[in-house]
Design an enzyme around this catalytic site. Structure first.
Site, PDB file in Angstrom:
ATOM      1  N   TYR A 127       0.866  -1.287  -0.246  1.00 34.17           N
ATOM      2  CA  TYR A 127      -0.132   0.614   0.078  1.00 34.17           C
ATOM      3  C   TYR A 127       0.350   0.851   0.183  1.00 34.17           C
ATOM      4  O   TYR A 127       0.408   1.994  -0.735  1.00 34.17           O
ATOM      5  CB  TYR A 127      -0.824  -0.011   1.450  1.00 34.17           C
ATOM      6  N   GLU A 272       9.028 -14.504 -14.436  1.00 41.22           N
ATOM      7  CA  GLU A 272       9.839 -13.953 -13.261  1.00 41.22           C
ATOM      8  C   GLU A 272       9.333 -14.234 -12.828  1.00 41.22           C
ATOM      9  O   GLU A 272       9.364 -13.993 -11.445  1.00 41.22           O
ATOM     10  CB  GLU A 272       9.412 -12.516 -13.892  1.00 41.22           C
TER      11      GLU A 272
END
EC number: 4.3.2.9
Length: 359
Positions: A127, A272
């Site tokens: 966040y 990835e």
């Protein structure tokens, strides 16, 4: 006939809506940035008695009145028809009208949201990162960005809990091992996506192994991000080093923008190590040599990780790619001067790296 003012309203976003407002509000238009004077930024979670749900695994941004303080944010212009949907997205907040000062000195009335009641709580790493990236992306003042960077988070890096997000747009997002992810870099109807490579995938030989349909669009520069290298342990217990990017004022990371067939996206995600929580996909705005900017998908190492120098082989793959695509000479020299680490950190891609360094 309704006037434009009656059909629209202005919304001041200062938390995660610094950047990802279009996840659920695709028609929102950026007016500019502004500051809310007399308020201070706080973070908190809902009390146990609240019916509101928090999907962010940490404190949510809020504002509290405090003389002499300032909260910076983005002013969005939105349709009145989207107001009810916006209210649902910020359940647990109360709406209020405030006067925001624009950078040109003008004043504008905006709707803003403030937590109704909360228990102080640090934001999650994810966040906080979203807020910092949004602040950098929208060119908020450097001293304010520094304050955001200095905020202590709770170390939670996982994806949001998608089961708590009630939105039709969310159901249509591209998903992968990292959870829900919406990408403006993905052109679904045309069957391709734009990808910004800054590590070993700037090397054409290396990248063609994973994505043989890839076509070079241009050399690009990702501003306000620096290149770093991180070592992280896999679920198998093996540790290896990967290139990553981190927000940093006045920094730049150069690379290559590729156009890739959408059918190869799952393969790139596997390369990835998305499911293993090594990298996470993010959208970034990349400046091209012709002055245009494009939204690209790229990847960065998930926190927590430890800085660690690349192996000689891994570094060579990147330098060769930088020379191949004629990245700025000063940037190539910076790559050449990077310190080098042990070869055992190369990981499972060693055979591909060896092939990519052959003449």
């Amino acid at each position: 006939m309704a006037t434009e003012l009656e059909e629209c309203f202005h919304y001041f976003g200062y938390g995660n809506h610094l950047s990802n407002i279009h996840l659920h509000n695709k028609n929102a238009l950026k007016v500019g940035i502004g500051k809310l004077v007399g308020y201070e930024l706080h973070f908190g979670d809902f009390p146990a008695s609240s019916s509101a749900k928090n999907c962010w695994k940490g404190g949510l941004a809020s504002i509290q009145e405090k003389p002499g303080s300032v909260v910076w944010g983005v002013i969005w212009k939105m349709n009145q028809t989207d107001l009810e949907k916006l209210d649902r997205q910020v359940m647990g907040y109360r709406a209020k009208d405030v006067t925001v000062e624009k950078v040109d000195g003008g004043l504008i009335s905006c709707r803003v949201y403030q937590l109704s009641e909360y228990i102080p709580a640090a934001p999650s790493t994810k966040y906080k990162r979203l807020m910092v990236d949004g602040a950098v992306e929208n060119s908020l003042p450097n001293d304010y960005i520094s304050k955001l960077v200095a905020i202590e988070d709770n170390g939670q890096t996982g994806a949001v809990d998608a089961t708590l997000v009630d939105s039709e747009e969310t159901k249509k997002t591209v998903t992968n091992g990292d959870g829900v992810h919406t990408s403006k870099a993905i052109h679904q109807s045309e069957g391709y996506f734009l990808y910004f490579a800054y590590g070993s995938n700037i090397n054409s030989k290396r990248f063609s192994v994973s994505c043989p349909t890839s076509q070079k669009v241009a050399v690009g520069c990702l501003k306000e991000f620096c290149l770093e290298f991180a070592i992280k342990e896999q679920t198998s217990g093996e540790k290896f080093v990967g290139a990553t990017i981190e927000s940093r004022l006045n920094a730049s990371t150069w690379g290559v923008v590729w156009r890739v067939d959408l059918t190869e996206l799952p393969k790139l995600d596997r390369q990835e190590h998305i499911k293993e929580k090594f990298y996470e996909p993010v959208d970034v705005s990349v400046d091209l040599e012709n002055g245009e900017s494009v939204i690209c998908r790229t990847y960065r190492v998930l926190q927590p990780y430890s800085p660690f120098p690349p192996s000689v082989l891994y570094k060579s793959v990147i330098v060769i790619g930088a020379e191949e695509h004629a990245l700025p000479a000063a940037y190539i020299e910076t790559l050449r001067s990077l310190p080098e680490g042990p070869e055992h950190t190369v990981g499972p891609m060693k055979s591909y790296y060896l092939e990519a360094t052959k003449n």
